[in-house]
Design a protein around this motif. Structure first.
Motif, PDB file in Angstrom:
ATOM      1  N   GLU A 221      11.282   1.990 -18.188  1.00 49.28           N
ATOM      2  CA  GLU A 221      12.856   2.054 -18.395  1.00 49.28           C
ATOM      3  C   GLU A 221      13.566   2.915 -17.405  1.00 49.28           C
ATOM      4  OE1 GLU A 221      16.233   1.360 -19.155  1.00 49.28           O
ATOM      5  OE2 GLU A 221      14.998   0.268 -20.612  1.00 49.28           O
ATOM      6  N   PRO A 222      14.458   2.342 -16.542  1.00 45.91           N
ATOM      7  CA  PRO A 222      15.213   3.304 -15.811  1.00 45.91           C
ATOM      8  C   PRO A 222      16.109   4.185 -16.200  1.00 45.91           C
ATOM      9  CG  PRO A 222      15.434   0.870 -14.883  1.00 45.91           C
ATOM     10  CD  PRO A 222      14.753   0.883 -16.251  1.00 45.91           C
ATOM     11  N   ALA A 223      16.592   3.764 -17.368  1.00 45.69           N
ATOM     12  CA  ALA A 223      17.618   4.864 -18.138  1.00 45.69           C
ATOM     13  C   ALA A 223      16.795   6.106 -18.759  1.00 45.69           C
ATOM     14  CB  ALA A 223      18.377   3.809 -19.201  1.00 45.69           C
ATOM     15  N   ALA A 224      15.791   5.912 -18.983  1.00 40.78           N
ATOM     16  CA  ALA A 224      14.729   7.097 -19.352  1.00 40.78           C
ATOM     17  C   ALA A 224      14.987   8.280 -18.412  1.00 40.78           C
ATOM     18  CB  ALA A 224      13.424   6.865 -19.476  1.00 40.78           C
ATOM     19  N   MET A 225      15.298   8.407 -17.255  1.00 43.23           N
ATOM     20  CA  MET A 225      15.418   9.234 -16.374  1.00 43.23           C
ATOM     21  C   MET A 225      16.517  10.412 -16.620  1.00 43.23           C
ATOM     22  SD  MET A 225      14.405  11.269 -14.233  1.00 43.23           S
ATOM     23  CE  MET A 225      12.939  10.588 -13.366  1.00 43.23           C
ATOM     24  N   THR A 226      17.744   9.593 -17.053  1.00 43.09           N
ATOM     25  CA  THR A 226      18.838  10.292 -17.534  1.00 43.09           C
ATOM     26  C   THR A 226      18.800  10.537 -19.094  1.00 43.09           C
ATOM     27  OG1 THR A 226      20.082   8.472 -17.236  1.00 43.09           O
ATOM     28  CG2 THR A 226      20.023  10.098 -15.426  1.00 43.09           C
TER      29      THR A 226
ATOM     30  N   PRO B  85       2.197   7.430  -9.085  1.00 47.19           N
ATOM     31  CA  PRO B  85       2.935   6.495  -9.069  1.00 47.19           C
ATOM     32  C   PRO B  85       4.290   6.536  -9.588  1.00 47.19           C
ATOM     33  CG  PRO B  85       0.712   6.033  -9.815  1.00 47.19           C
ATOM     34  CD  PRO B  85       0.997   7.500  -9.817  1.00 47.19           C
ATOM     35  N   LEU B  86       5.055   7.488  -8.787  1.00 45.82           N
ATOM     36  CA  LEU B  86       6.322   7.820  -9.262  1.00 45.82           C
ATOM     37  C   LEU B  86       7.405   7.524  -8.179  1.00 45.82           C
ATOM     38  CD1 LEU B  86       5.113  11.349 -10.303  1.00 45.82           C
ATOM     39  CD2 LEU B  86       5.234   9.604 -11.868  1.00 45.82           C
ATOM     40  N   GLU B  87       8.608   7.131  -8.950  1.00 46.15           N
ATOM     41  CA  GLU B  87       9.879   6.966  -8.066  1.00 46.15           C
ATOM     42  C   GLU B  87      10.700   7.992  -8.363  1.00 46.15           C
ATOM     43  OE1 GLU B  87      10.012   5.556  -5.293  1.00 46.15           O
ATOM     44  OE2 GLU B  87       8.298   4.050  -5.196  1.00 46.15           O
ATOM     45  N   ILE B  88      11.919   8.076  -7.688  1.00 43.55           N
ATOM     46  CA  ILE B  88      13.134   8.955  -8.162  1.00 43.55           C
ATOM     47  C   ILE B  88      13.795   8.436  -9.544  1.00 43.55           C
ATOM     48  CG2 ILE B  88      14.765   7.663  -6.925  1.00 43.55           C
ATOM     49  CD1 ILE B  88      14.643  11.412  -6.878  1.00 43.55           C
ATOM     50  N   THR B  89      13.513   7.223  -9.810  1.00 44.55           N
ATOM     51  CA  THR B  89      14.157   6.625 -11.011  1.00 44.55           C
ATOM     52  C   THR B  89      13.116   6.730 -12.272  1.00 44.55           C
ATOM     53  OG1 THR B  89      13.439   4.617 -10.189  1.00 44.55           O
ATOM     54  CG2 THR B  89      15.602   5.336  -9.656  1.00 44.55           C
ATOM     55  N   GLY B  90      11.985   7.119 -11.856  1.00 45.61           N
ATOM     56  CA  GLY B  90      11.133   7.121 -13.256  1.00 45.61           C
ATOM     57  C   GLY B  90       9.594   7.072 -12.771  1.00 45.61           C
ATOM     58  N   ALA B  91       8.464   6.702 -13.696  1.00 43.96           N
ATOM     59  CA  ALA B  91       7.294   6.478 -13.317  1.00 43.96           C
ATOM     60  C   ALA B  91       6.927   5.489 -13.967  1.00 43.96           C
ATOM     61  CB  ALA B  91       6.566   7.768 -14.296  1.00 43.96           C
ATOM     62  N   ALA B  92       5.549   5.046 -13.132  1.00 47.29           N
ATOM     63  CA  ALA B  92       4.751   3.670 -13.682  1.00 47.29           C
ATOM     64  C   ALA B  92       4.300   3.938 -14.968  1.00 47.29           C
ATOM     65  CB  ALA B  92       3.878   3.431 -12.390  1.00 47.29           C
ATOM     66  N   SER B  93       3.783   2.504 -15.644  1.00 48.76           N
ATOM     67  CA  SER B  93       3.067   2.522 -16.650  1.00 48.76           C
ATOM     68  C   SER B  93       1.651   3.053 -16.497  1.00 48.76           C
ATOM     69  CB  SER B  93       3.230   1.241 -17.175  1.00 48.76           C
ATOM     70  OG  SER B  93       1.787   0.942 -18.145  1.00 48.76           O
ATOM     71  N   PRO B  94       1.241   3.784 -17.165  1.00 49.90           N
ATOM     72  CA  PRO B  94      -0.259   4.128 -17.137  1.00 49.90           C
ATOM     73  C   PRO B  94      -1.389   3.245 -17.221  1.00 49.90           C
ATOM     74  CG  PRO B  94       0.267   4.917 -19.376  1.00 49.90           C
ATOM     75  CD  PRO B  94       1.411   4.082 -18.609  1.00 49.90           C
ATOM     76  N   ARG B  95      -0.748   1.798 -17.512  1.00 53.09           N
ATOM     77  CA  ARG B  95      -1.723   0.685 -17.612  1.00 53.09           C
ATOM     78  C   ARG B  95      -2.688   0.467 -16.389  1.00 53.09           C
ATOM     79  NH1 ARG B  95      -1.612  -3.691 -20.668  1.00 53.09           N
ATOM     80  NH2 ARG B  95       0.498  -3.202 -21.188  1.00 53.09           N
ATOM     81  N   GLN B  96      -2.410   0.384 -15.433  1.00 50.26           N
ATOM     82  CA  GLN B  96      -3.499   0.391 -14.194  1.00 50.26           C
ATOM     83  C   GLN B  96      -4.501   1.383 -14.029  1.00 50.26           C
ATOM     84  OE1 GLN B  96      -1.447   0.245 -10.167  1.00 50.26           O
ATOM     85  NE2 GLN B  96      -3.508  -0.266  -9.105  1.00 50.26           N
ATOM     86  N   ALA B  97      -4.168   2.658 -13.985  1.00 49.36           N
ATOM     87  CA  ALA B  97      -4.988   3.797 -14.046  1.00 49.36           C
ATOM     88  C   ALA B  97      -5.928   3.571 -15.062  1.00 49.36           C
ATOM     89  CB  ALA B  97      -4.137   5.071 -13.865  1.00 49.36           C
TER      90      ALA B  97
ATOM     91  N   GLY C 275       0.873  -1.150   0.026  1.00 53.14           N
ATOM     92  CA  GLY C 275       0.033  -0.077   0.295  1.00 53.14           C
ATOM     93  C   GLY C 275       0.739   1.277   0.056  1.00 53.14           C
ATOM     94  N   PHE C 276       2.230   1.131  -0.300  1.00 53.83           N
ATOM     95  CA  PHE C 276       3.007   2.283  -0.083  1.00 53.83           C
ATOM     96  C   PHE C 276       3.999   2.308  -1.130  1.00 53.83           C
ATOM     97  CE2 PHE C 276       1.612   1.611   4.020  1.00 53.83           C
ATOM     98  CZ  PHE C 276       1.238   3.089   4.598  1.00 53.83           C
ATOM     99  N   SER C 277       4.382   3.466  -1.700  1.00 53.48           N
ATOM    100  CA  SER C 277       5.519   3.568  -2.521  1.00 53.48           C
ATOM    101  C   SER C 277       6.732   4.280  -1.553  1.00 53.48           C
ATOM    102  CB  SER C 277       5.311   4.686  -3.489  1.00 53.48           C
ATOM    103  OG  SER C 277       4.985   5.651  -3.200  1.00 53.48           O
ATOM    104  N   HIS C 278       7.900   4.437  -2.369  1.00 53.43           N
ATOM    105  CA  HIS C 278       9.262   4.956  -1.675  1.00 53.43           C
ATOM    106  C   HIS C 278       9.686   4.378  -0.529  1.00 53.43           C
ATOM    107  CE1 HIS C 278       7.794   8.009  -4.367  1.00 53.43           C
ATOM    108  NE2 HIS C 278       7.067   8.806  -3.607  1.00 53.43           N
ATOM    109  N   GLU C 279       9.435   2.987  -0.266  1.00 49.87           N
ATOM    110  CA  GLU C 279       9.880   2.279   0.542  1.00 49.87           C
ATOM    111  C   GLU C 279       9.089   2.525   2.198  1.00 49.87           C
ATOM    112  OE1 GLU C 279      14.181   2.075   0.813  1.00 49.87           O
ATOM    113  OE2 GLU C 279      14.264   0.924  -1.326  1.00 49.87           O
ATOM    114  N   LEU C 280       8.060   3.534   1.966  1.00 53.57           N
ATOM    115  CA  LEU C 280       7.472   3.783   3.232  1.00 53.57           C
ATOM    116  C   LEU C 280       6.808   2.796   4.077  1.00 53.57           C
ATOM    117  CD1 LEU C 280       6.116   7.343   1.897  1.00 53.57           C
ATOM    118  CD2 LEU C 280       7.967   6.805   3.344  1.00 53.57           C
TER     119      LEU C 280
END
Length: 404
Positions: free
Chosen positions: A181-186, A132-144, A93-98
């Protein structure tokens, strides 16, 4: 010359719900508590105690934290109906390891206990208000996006109103790893956000959201307000994620600024939607909740954007309240006693280990020139900007943070 300690001591109050509420002429629609660093148990414990009393004594009935808004639905189901287990709520139920935080676990456990035996109309609700975002990128829009389509298909499909089928969405979305894709952030060239498929999805998502809005009276009457609210959350998240991926693929100098702005806009929209159903307690980093323009340095550049708090404040006016938190030391992170010429240094000289102060009264008591901003030696702690005191409703100062 700095004001003497005795003058400042008269401005402090215990960190209690009653003292917080005296800062406002009436109960805010959104009362936001900011933290200047993440992951410190002492700050989360202070949050838990304060929020508990604000729920019990002041009638707040939603707690929203800086976590994935879709994952948070699982926590809300647990605290309101007992669906699943506490372990499952924390794990999923959490992101960011919370979910690994003991203080967050205690907050969820207490919320479930508070609701047990209570009428559903008086339940305490839980929400994530981040995307649904993390420092390394964003989730797929599929679920929403698929959840929004499924809702509309369930209640409107007989009318032939939908602009696409589920199979069309699935084909355009493709495998999720093209979005994550994590590489997309940079490396913007690794992002799928400006592909022809993404462009078509953006148009379809906007049309589905429009249809949801157009049919609001019918959908609330047939599916119920709770289901309609959830569909609106899925719509906001789908369009927000597609916009975020669009800017992930950008190569211009404004790329990072737009990504920060899109994220905080998603946060603000979620907070405003939560506030529409009743008073909200929100918890996130100070930089996401302050009224002023936020800034940070990334890649050697100073980035500025309007925070979720500034956006919500612009909409709600006096119904938005913001409590900032400032710290003296975090010695286990190399943050030692603050310089005496800073606001933190002035407050550190007071004897109490933690206290609440009215920032506007504090600003009036400070001698000119204004105290210097504190420069943190650790990137994970943002010092208090003295220029923000006038636009902050309350300031919680914690003298020393001990390592957990």
């Amino acid at each position: 010359m700095a004001p003497d300690t005795a003058r400042l001591a008269h401005l402090t109050h215990a960190v209690e719900a009653s003292a917080v509420m005296k800062l406002f002429p009436s109960r805010p629609r959104v009362l936001a508590l900011g933290e200047p660093t993440h992951g410190e148990g002492t700050l989360l414990d202070i949050r838990n105690e304060l929020f508990r009393h604000l729920v019990e004594e002041e009638g707040f009935r939603t707690i929203a934290i800086e976590s994935d808004c879709l994952a948070g639905l699982r926590v809300d189901a647990y605290v309101t109906s007992g669906a699943g287990t506490l372990d499952e709520a924390m794990a999923h139920g959490f992101s960011h390891e919370l979910g690994a935080s003991a203080a967050n676990r205690e907050l969820v456990r207490w919320a479930r206990e508070f609701n047990t035996g209570r009428d559903a109309s008086d339940h305490l609700r839980f929400a994530g208000f981040d995307g649904p975002l993390e420092i390394t990128g964003a989730a797929s829009p599929r679920q929403a996006l698929t959840a929004l389509h499924t809702f509309l298909a369930s209640w409107l499909d007989a009318d032939g109103l939908l602009s696409c089928t589920a199979a069309t969405l699935d084909h355009l979305l493709g495998p999720d790893d093209r979005w994550t894709e994590p590489a997309a952030m940079t490396d913007p060239s690794r992002s799928f956000g400006r592909s022809s498929e993404a462009a078509e999805l953006h148009l379809l998502a906007a049309d589905l959201v429009s249809l949801l809005d157009e049919r609001t009276p019918h959908l609330i009457a047939t599916a119920g307000r709770e289901a309609w609210d959830r569909a609106r959350l899925h719509g906001r998240t789908a369009t927000g994620l597609l916009r975020y991926h669009f800017w992930m693929a950008d190569t211009s100098p404004v790329r990072l600024t737009r990504l920060l702005g899109v994220r905080d806009r998603m946060m603000a929209e979620n907070l405003l939607a939560l506030a529409a159903r009743g008073p909200v307690l929100a918890f996130a980093h100070n930089s996401h909740l302050q009224r002023e323009r936020s800034s940070m340095r990334m890649g050697g550049r100073r980035l500025e954007w309007w925070s979720a708090g500034s956006l919500v404040s612009a909409r709600l006016g006096a119904e938005y309240g913001f409590l900032a938190t400032a710290l003296g030391t975090i010695r286990h992170q190399g943050v030692d006693e603050p310089p005496p010429e800073t606001v933190e240094g002035l407050l550190y000289a007071l004897p109490e280990p933690r206290f609440l102060v009215d920032p506007r009264t504090l600003a009036a008591a400070l001698d000119d020139p204004r105290p210097a901003p504190r420069v943190s030696p650790w990137f994970g702690y943002f010092g208090l900007d003295p220029a923000h005191l006038a636009e902050t409703d309350g300031l919680i100062f914690v003298k020393d943070l001990a390592q957990a």
